[in-house]
Design a protein around this motif. Structure first.
Motif, PDB file in Angstrom:
ATOM      1  N   LEU A  34       0.842  -1.188   0.000  1.00  0.00           N
ATOM      2  CA  LEU A  34       0.000   0.000   0.000  1.00  0.00           C
ATOM      3  C   LEU A  34       0.881   1.243   0.000  1.00  0.00           C
ATOM      4  O   LEU A  34       1.831   1.340   0.791  1.00  0.00           O
TER       5      LEU A  34
ATOM      6  N   ARG B 159     -11.087   1.116   2.932  1.00  0.00           N
ATOM      7  CA  ARG B 159     -10.392   1.996   3.861  1.00  0.00           C
ATOM      8  C   ARG B 159     -11.238   3.244   4.120  1.00  0.00           C
ATOM      9  O   ARG B 159     -11.963   3.703   3.246  1.00  0.00           O
TER      10      ARG B 159
ATOM     11  N   CYS C 168     -10.365  -5.789  -3.126  1.00  0.00           N
ATOM     12  CA  CYS C 168      -9.907  -4.513  -2.574  1.00  0.00           C
ATOM     13  C   CYS C 168      -9.828  -4.495  -1.059  1.00  0.00           C
ATOM     14  O   CYS C 168     -10.549  -5.204  -0.371  1.00  0.00           O
ATOM     15  N   GLN C 169      -8.964  -3.599  -0.591  1.00  0.00           N
ATOM     16  CA  GLN C 169      -9.036  -3.161   0.794  1.00  0.00           C
ATOM     17  C   GLN C 169     -10.088  -2.056   0.835  1.00  0.00           C
ATOM     18  O   GLN C 169     -10.121  -1.185  -0.039  1.00  0.00           O
TER      19      GLN C 169
ATOM     20  N   HIS D 225      -6.566   3.659  -6.772  1.00  0.00           N
ATOM     21  CA  HIS D 225      -7.475   3.656  -5.636  1.00  0.00           C
ATOM     22  C   HIS D 225      -8.711   4.430  -6.055  1.00  0.00           C
ATOM     23  O   HIS D 225      -8.646   5.329  -6.897  1.00  0.00           O
TER      24      HIS D 225
ATOM     25  N   GLU E 148     -17.500  -4.641  -6.346  1.00  0.00           N
ATOM     26  CA  GLU E 148     -17.193  -4.123  -5.012  1.00  0.00           C
ATOM     27  C   GLU E 148     -17.533  -2.641  -4.894  1.00  0.00           C
ATOM     28  O   GLU E 148     -17.953  -2.175  -3.828  1.00  0.00           O
TER      29      GLU E 148
ATOM     30  N   LEU F 146      -7.695   0.943   7.555  1.00  0.00           N
ATOM     31  CA  LEU F 146      -8.254  -0.277   6.986  1.00  0.00           C
ATOM     32  C   LEU F 146      -9.507  -0.675   7.759  1.00  0.00           C
ATOM     33  O   LEU F 146      -9.462  -0.801   8.980  1.00  0.00           O
TER      34      LEU F 146
ATOM     35  N   GLN G  69      -5.907  -4.941  -4.231  1.00  0.00           N
ATOM     36  CA  GLN G  69      -4.710  -5.529  -3.640  1.00  0.00           C
ATOM     37  C   GLN G  69      -3.875  -6.209  -4.729  1.00  0.00           C
ATOM     38  O   GLN G  69      -3.690  -7.425  -4.737  1.00  0.00           O
TER      39      GLN G  69
ATOM     40  N   THR H 132     -11.759  -3.328   6.235  1.00  0.00           N
ATOM     41  CA  THR H 132     -11.848  -4.755   5.953  1.00  0.00           C
ATOM     42  C   THR H 132     -11.211  -5.029   4.598  1.00  0.00           C
ATOM     43  O   THR H 132     -10.924  -4.098   3.836  1.00  0.00           O
ATOM     44  N   ARG H 133     -11.018  -6.296   4.321  1.00  0.00           N
ATOM     45  CA  ARG H 133     -10.563  -6.720   3.000  1.00  0.00           C
ATOM     46  C   ARG H 133     -11.729  -7.410   2.316  1.00  0.00           C
ATOM     47  O   ARG H 133     -12.343  -8.315   2.894  1.00  0.00           O
TER      48      ARG H 133
END
Length: 134
Positions: free
Chosen positions: A6, A26, A23-24, A92, A62, A16, A41, A18-19
């Motif tokens: 990252l 954030r 993707c993360q 991002h 997502e 953060l 990711q 969750t994953r």
């Protein structure tokens, strides 16, 4: 598969939550707007077209899933989605809940005033409601 790193600016400006599958998820360190970010990711991705077709599909899924949850939790008028990358090249995507009459309405949030950090109870409440909505 290469290790995902990252960008340090994204790490500094977000937390953060969750994953997801790709993707993360954030949270931006600015409480003025409910503002979340998706970061695929994957190493070396600068543009959406740098991703495989499957990853592009996952990003779309997502994005829709998190945008729907963000709108449900905030009751906002509009979800702004943007992937600029002028300052941070790592791909991002920002998702920002906007409401008529918010501090920057109808203009963009970028460059508007100074960021205000979340107070812990508000951040915890927002995060819990958002993750529950997902």
């Amino acid at each position: 598969m290469p290790i995902f790193n990252l960008d340090e600016r994204l790490a500094r400006d977000t937390t953060l939550l969750t994953r997801l599958g790709l993707c993360q998820l954030r949270l931006m360190h600015d409480s003025r707007w409910p503002w979340i970010m998706l970061v695929p990711q994957r190493e070396g991705i600068c543009e959406v077209f740098d991703m495989t077709p499957l990853d592009q599909t996952m990003l779309t899924f997502e994005t829709a899933m998190t945008a729907k949850a963000l709108k449900q939790v905030t009751g906002c008028d509009k979800i702004n989605v943007g992937a600029l990358g002028n300052q941070v090249r790592q791909f991002h995507q920002h998702l920002i809940a906007r409401s008529e009459g918010d501090a920057a309405w109808p203009g963009p949030v970028w460059g508007h005033g100074e960021a205000r950090p979340w107070d812990e109870p508000a951040r915890t409440d927002f995060t819990t409601r958002l993750l529950d909505a997902l």
